[in-house]
Motif scaffolding. Structure first.
Motif, PDB file in Angstrom:
ATOM      1  N   VAL A 174     -33.485   6.794  -3.260  1.00 31.70           N
ATOM      2  CA  VAL A 174     -33.770   8.011  -3.903  1.00 31.70           C
ATOM      3  C   VAL A 174     -34.644   8.207  -4.788  1.00 31.70           C
ATOM      4  CG1 VAL A 174     -32.236   9.277  -5.507  1.00 31.70           C
ATOM      5  CG2 VAL A 174     -30.743   8.113  -3.817  1.00 31.70           C
ATOM      6  N   LEU A 175     -34.847   7.180  -5.946  1.00 31.35           N
ATOM      7  CA  LEU A 175     -36.071   7.609  -6.738  1.00 31.35           C
ATOM      8  C   LEU A 175     -37.370   7.512  -6.058  1.00 31.35           C
ATOM      9  CD1 LEU A 175     -34.793   5.182  -9.674  1.00 31.35           C
ATOM     10  CD2 LEU A 175     -34.983   7.686  -9.612  1.00 31.35           C
ATOM     11  N   SER A 176     -37.564   6.807  -5.163  1.00 29.23           N
ATOM     12  CA  SER A 176     -38.699   6.626  -4.333  1.00 29.23           C
ATOM     13  C   SER A 176     -39.015   8.108  -3.502  1.00 29.23           C
ATOM     14  CB  SER A 176     -38.905   5.561  -3.063  1.00 29.23           C
ATOM     15  OG  SER A 176     -38.599   4.409  -3.754  1.00 29.23           O
ATOM     16  N   ALA A 177     -38.029   8.583  -3.257  1.00 26.07           N
ATOM     17  CA  ALA A 177     -38.266   9.878  -2.185  1.00 26.07           C
ATOM     18  C   ALA A 177     -38.684  10.964  -3.650  1.00 26.07           C
ATOM     19  CB  ALA A 177     -36.863  10.417  -1.891  1.00 26.07           C
ATOM     20  N   ILE A 178     -38.052  10.891  -4.811  1.00 34.59           N
ATOM     21  CA  ILE A 178     -38.500  11.659  -5.850  1.00 34.59           C
ATOM     22  C   ILE A 178     -39.984  11.387  -6.125  1.00 34.59           C
ATOM     23  CG2 ILE A 178     -38.141  12.487  -8.266  1.00 34.59           C
ATOM     24  CD1 ILE A 178     -35.185  11.936  -7.564  1.00 34.59           C
TER      25      ILE A 178
END
Lengths: 422, 316
Positions: free
Chosen positions: B122-126
């Motif tokens: 999730v964080l990587s996508a952001i």
């Protein structure tokens, strides 16, 4: 791997030259290039009338504003070049005139005195290069005017400035009130240039800049330029433009919004400011937008009736157009009554001598008459400096003006830097 | 030296490396003809324009008529132009700052993103989001965010004790904004590189280190960093050459201003070419950039030993 990438960056010069063209194409129509904005409807109608009884069909190519000059410059001399094109006269067409790429229009005016007399002379002059006429006025006049917010003035109990002392008093008054005295779009240095144009003209008359425009960089050393630069510093130091003008942009509406929202009291800007407000804040434009001429300066030698700005825009004809006669016929239609009426209905103030009686048809007759009389009675109409000078000088000059306003250079350094420009 | 070495070579190579039998001496080595499309592309779009730019740099040309040969005039002017000197200094500072800001952040983010944490995806996508936006869009967004009168900056600044904050109107501020915005824009790309690099490191190395009693930091210092050596070089070369040729962000965000305080070399080239219409002078600037950027990347490749392409996993 890295070389082609950097090479590509280096070759941007060529790549843009190759791809920057477009718009016109070599078909059997007469291409008229226009700077894209809301005023083109007038030229659209003119083309329609022209096409109704002409074998050669004309077509308008609207070029987006930001890229207009680049696109024109790259197309000129190629098969993509326009037959007729919009320009600002003077410096904006001088390079083409020097290369013999434009049709001289002296004969057109000489053969038809009625046509020649139709235009206000001080305005027509900006379409000439070295005494040869290359431009026919196609738009309304665009003098720089001191706009103000009537509501803000009323609240502060102030009157618009009639003298320089008035103006300085107003700066102090509004600073105390917490209102920015003058909106200024410092990220677009041509707006700062407007201040210097007026200061230099009011202090020393048009001769001071004329010498510079004639190609003598020593003209910048005229004491009047230094005095004007010092006045600018004085205004900045007094807080006349607030604290954060340096990154305010005009094209994105920053400065105009400050004025219409009452966060700034005044705004020195071209007459198009009126249409901008009419579009963005119509209620403000009709109710609270006030306007006066730039005040005279104490001891100034320049005529306080002089104006600065863009006298008008021009049509020029390329030299090797396949339709020389049709092109002349088309550009001459700009003094037709229908054309002039269209302009007025669209809020423009025509530069034809007889337009006065028609001004009552303007959406804002009062403002139109104010502008018309201001321009008609001006002994001199100073063309915007960056249009009057060749681009090789104009571009670094506006940067120096920006540095002066930002306090990045002193008035003395400003003069030295300008005098060093060739 | 005739056919002897050619026949000797396949014999020295491990046989049947692509699964098939050896198909004669030229099997794994396509003829020079295969390079033709690449060479043609490079020639037409890089070498030829560069040669033309080199020629233009010896002329005076405004884009109209024919270029006028003026010898080394542009070059002597370039050498003595204070604006160019400033632009060079600004470009060097920007490049150094870009590298110093982006490398540690991308490296740490990349190594983190290579792990198996629960929040990673999730964080990587952001984090990778800016990668999807064009430079122009990014510059425009930041320009409005930093508007001193109508942007969020105008709301936030007075509440943190800086009532007249005008980042883009201040020379230092504008320069820092460019560093920050380009970092925001390019860190995702480099994070991706480091993530890929870190994923390639065999888990057995860490397992062995753990048995030897190495902590997280020691493992990072003695396994991750050395293993990422080639990735660091790749990413650094991209960063440095990219920073030397930044243009779009500067054009839209600051226009080289305030004054000329963010006029870096590529922007000066644009200004000379397309505002002042001094194509000869702009070409001289362009050629200087090409030489400088090529030299810098060659030196970097040489110094780091990247050119030798030594494996980071020798002996495994």
């Amino acid at each position: 791997m890295t070389t082609p990438r950097v090479g590509a960056a280096g070759a941007i010069v060529l790549a843009l030259l190759a791809t920057g063209c477009g718009g016109g194409s070599a078909d059997d129509r007469m291409h008229v290039w226009m700077y894209q904005d809301t005023l083109v409807v007038v030229q659209d109608a003119a083309v329609e009338r022209f096409n109704a009884d002409s074998d050669v069909q004309a077509v308008i190519d609207e070029v987006p504003g930001d890229t207009y000059e680049d696109r024109l410059r790259t197309a000129m001399g190629s098969s993509e070049q326009p037959d007729v094109f919009f320009n600002w006269g003077a410096g904006s067409i001088a390079p083409y005139a020097e290369q013999g790429m434009l049709t001289p229009l002296d004969d057109v005016f000489a053969e038809d005195p009625e046509f020649a007399d139709a235009y206000i002379p001080s305005i027509l002059a900006a379409g000439a290069i070295d005494g040869t006429q290359y431009g026919v006025p196609l738009r309304g006049t665009q003098p720089v005017i001191l706009f103000y917010n009537r509501a803000v003035f009323e609240e502060a109990g102030a009157e618009p400035p009639e003298t320089w002392e008035d103006l300085l008093d107003l700066v102090d008054l509004f600073t105390e009130e917490g209102v920015i005295p003058f909106a200024l779009a410092g990220a677009d240095p041509w707006t700062e240039q407007m201040w210097l144009q007026y200061l230099v003209d009011r202090l020393g008359g048009p001769e001071v800049f004329q010498r510079i425009a004639d190609g003598d960089p020593e003209g910048w050393r005229d004491p009047v330029v230094l005095e004007a630069a010092e006045m600018v510093r004085d205004l900045v130091d007094r807080g006349a433009f607030g604290d954060n003008y340096a990154s305010v942009s005009y094209t994105e509406g920053g400065a105009s919004t400050l004025l219409s929202e009452g966060r700034a009291a005044m705004h020195l800007m071209g007459s198009w400011e009126y249409s901008t407000h009419l579009d963005q804040a119509p209620e403000f434009a009709t109710e609270d937008l006030g306007y006066v001429a730039f005040p005279p300066l104490p001891g100034g030698e320049g005529d306080p009736a002089n104006v600065a700005g863009n006298p008008t825009n021009f049509f020029s004809i390329t030299a090797d157009t396949p339709y020389p006669e049709e092109a002349v016929a088309f550009v001459k239609s700009t003094d037709d009554e229908e054309y002039v009426r269209d302009m007025i209905a669209n809020g423009e103030v025509p530069v034809t001598v007889g337009a006065e009686e028609l001004l009552s048809e303007s959406p804002s007759p009062e403002f139109a008459t104010f502008q018309y009389e201001m321009v008609r009675d001006a002994p001199n109409f100073q063309l915007s400096w960056d249009q009057a000078l060749p681009p090789s000088v104009a571009s670094p000059m506006t940067t120096e003006i920006e540095r002066l306003f930002n306090g990045q250079s002193t008035p003395e350094e400003f003069v030295e830097a300008l005098a060093a420009l060739q | 030296m005739s056919a002897a070495p050619a026949t000797a070579r396949p014999a020295a190579r491990p046989p049947a490396r692509r699964g098939g039998a050896a198909r004669g001496p030229r099997a794994g080595r396509p003829s020079a003809l295969w390079t033709l499309p690449g060479l043609l592309f490079f020639g037409v779009f890089a070498a030829l324009p560069m040669a033309l730019v080199a020629y233009l740099s010896l002329t005076t040309w405004g884009g109209l008529g024919d270029p006028r040969f003026t010898g080394l005039d542009n070059w002597t002017r370039l050498a003595g132009d204070p604006v160019m000197h400033r632009a060079v200094v600004l470009s060097l500072v920007l490049t150094a700052a870009t590298w110093a800001v982006q490398t540690p952040i991308s490296l740490l983010l990349g190594v983190w993103a290579a792990g198996r944490q629960r929040t990673r995806a999730v964080l990587s996508a952001i984090f990778f989001l800016p990668l999807l936006l064009s430079s122009a869009a990014i510059a425009l967004i930041w320009r409005s965010l930093l508007d001193p009168n109508f942007g969020p900056l105008a709301w936030i600044a007075p509440r943190v004790g800086a009532p007249d904050a005008d980042l883009l109107g201040d020379p230092t501020g504008a320069f820092l904004v460019i560093i920050a915005v380009t970092a925001w824009q390019f860190i995702p790309l480099h994070t991706l590189l480091y993530q890929g690099g870190a994923r390639q490191i065999p888990a057995s190395l860490y397992e062995a280190a753990e048995i030897d009693g190495a902590g997280r930091w020691t493992a990072f210092r003695h396994i991750t960093l050395p293993q990422l050596r080639n990735t660091i070089t790749t990413s650094s070369v991209l960063m440095v050459v990219g920073a030397l040729t930044y243009f779009d962000t500067v054009l839209i965000l600051t226009g080289g201003g305030p004054g000329s305080d963010t006029t870096i070399v590529p922007f000066l080239m644009y200004e000379a070419g397309f505002e002042r219409w001094e194509m000869g002078y702009a070409s001289a600037i362009a050629l200087t950039l090409v030489v400088a950027a090529t030299a810098v990347s060659l030196v970097m490749v040489r110094v780091t030993g990247f050119g030798a392409m030594r494996s980071t996993r020798e002996g495994m």
